[in-house]
Enzyme design. Structure first.
Site, short mmCIF file in Angstrom:
data_model
loop_
_atom_site.label_atom_id
_atom_site.label_comp_id
_atom_site.label_asym_id
_atom_site.label_seq_id
_atom_site.Cartn_x
_atom_site.Cartn_y
_atom_site.Cartn_z
N ASN A 1 27.77 34.85 40.78
CA ASN A 1 27.09 35.31 41.99
C ASN A 1 26.98 36.82 41.90
OD1 ASN A 1 26.26 35.99 44.55
ND2 ASN A 1 28.19 35.43 45.57
N LYS B 1 25.46 38.76 43.87
CA LYS B 1 25.33 39.40 45.19
C LYS B 1 24.17 40.41 45.14
CE LYS B 1 30.24 38.78 45.63
NZ LYS B 1 31.37 38.89 46.52
N HIS C 1 27.98 31.15 51.99
CA HIS C 1 28.96 32.11 51.44
C HIS C 1 29.56 32.88 52.62
CE1 HIS C 1 30.62 35.52 49.29
NE2 HIS C 1 30.50 34.82 48.17
N GLU D 1 30.14 35.87 52.99
CA GLU D 1 29.43 37.12 53.30
C GLU D 1 28.19 36.85 54.14
OE1 GLU D 1 29.21 38.69 49.30
OE2 GLU D 1 31.37 39.01 49.33
N GLU E 1 36.37 29.06 48.55
CA GLU E 1 36.51 30.50 48.39
C GLU E 1 37.29 31.07 49.56
OE1 GLU E 1 33.35 32.18 45.61
OE2 GLU E 1 32.55 32.33 47.62
N GLY F 1 36.62 39.45 46.12
CA GLY F 1 36.47 40.88 45.82
C GLY F 1 37.72 41.70 46.04
N SER G 1 38.05 36.31 43.18
CA SER G 1 38.75 37.16 42.20
C SER G 1 39.09 36.44 40.90
CB SER G 1 40.00 37.78 42.83
OG SER G 1 39.65 38.66 43.88
C1 PEP Z 1 32.04 35.49 45.41
O1 PEP Z 1 31.42 36.40 45.93
O2 PEP Z 1 31.62 34.34 45.49
C2 PEP Z 1 33.28 35.82 44.68
C3 PEP Z 1 34.06 34.85 44.34
O3 PEP Z 1 33.50 37.16 44.42
P1 PEP Z 1 34.66 37.77 43.48
O4 PEP Z 1 34.73 36.94 42.24
O5 PEP Z 1 34.21 39.17 43.22
O6 PEP Z 1 35.93 37.70 44.26
#
Ligand code: PEP
Length: 243
Positions: free
Chosen positions: A8, A10, A91, A93, A158, A164, A203
């Site tokens: 992803n 973003k 998601h 976000e 998630e 992040g 992460s």
């Molecule tokens: C995500 O945005 O779906 C995600 C898992 O981000 P990160 O791997 O940076 O934590």
């Protein structure tokens, strides 16, 4: 079953990055499925650059309607036409930054399926909800209300606090949540719920991928930051068990 490693991007990635990234991932040998979800503007270019590689491209959101007066939105048929085969929906976000409700996510899932896209529906608890012992209830409720009847697609667990941040749940916590998700999917969808892929996201890096991807009911990873570098994404895919 082969695992799916989904990137992803973003709101990252520019036109100048596309050819080099595509070249790096398409020439690598791999034993997982790979999916890259760039910003809308790069879907067409990336899909073209990956033609014939078996690597899929996806969107990061879509509108529930196929077209209409919705300034700034993108519909599922538009994503499909641009070369997307998947779309990330719900998601955190988007749930947090754009006020997306479970009902809204469910509408988008229906639109995605109607357009021939595979939806990847994200669920996960916040720090506060985990501290209050509500993580499983929150995730079950998100599943119950974000997945329409007859859902066919992928779930991504998630935890919001792991995205992040460099923090991940313990292996025991990931395994327990994935087992709870599997049970909820089976209860909601019957036989079909027993085999849907459940990704872990939050992460995931080359250094922790092997232990996370080896856990029961983990069918792959949704990767944010580490998906921007082809080398890191491929190292994560390399760490996945052979299925
Ligand atoms: C995500 O945005 O779906 C995600 C898992 O981000 P990160 O791997 O940076 O934590």
């Amino acid at each position: 079953m082969r695992q799916l490693i989904a990137g992803n991007w973003k709101m990252h990635g520019r036109l100048a990055d596309v050819q080099g990234f595509a070249q790096a991932v398409r020439t690598a040998t791999r034993h997982t499925d790979l999916l890259i979800c760039p910003p809308f503007t790069l879907i067409d270019r990336l899909a073209t650059a990956l033609t014939g590689s078996g690597i899929a491209v996806g969107g990061q959101d879509c509108h529930p309607a196929p077209e209409g007066a919705y300034t700034g939105d993108i519909s599922a048929p538009m994503l499909a036409e641009a070369g997307a085969a998947y779309v990330i929906l719900g998601h955190s976000e988007r749930r947090q930054g754009h006020g997306e409700t479970n009902a809204r996510v469910a509408g988008k899932v229906l639109a995605a399926i109607a357009a021939g896209l595979t939806p990847i529906v994200c669920v996960g608890e916040t720090d506060e909800q985990r501290d209050a012992g509500e993580a499983k209830d929150v995730v079950r409720s998100q599943l119950m209300h974000s997945l329409p009847e007859g859902f066919a697609g992928i779930i991504a667990y998630e935890p919001v606090w792991a995205i992040g941040t460099g923090r991940t749940p313990t292996e025991a916590d990931v395994a327990a949540m994935h087992a709870a998700i599997r049970a909820a999917l089976a209860a909601r969808l019957g036989e079909a719920g027993k085999t849907l892929k459940i990704l872990y996201g939050g992460s995931v890096k080359p250094g922790n991928a092997a232990s996370l991807l080896a856990l029961p009911e983990v069918g792959g990873a949704l990767v944010g930051g580490a998906s921007l570098k082809a080398e890191d994404l491929l190292a994560i895919a390399d760490a996945a068990p052979r299925g």
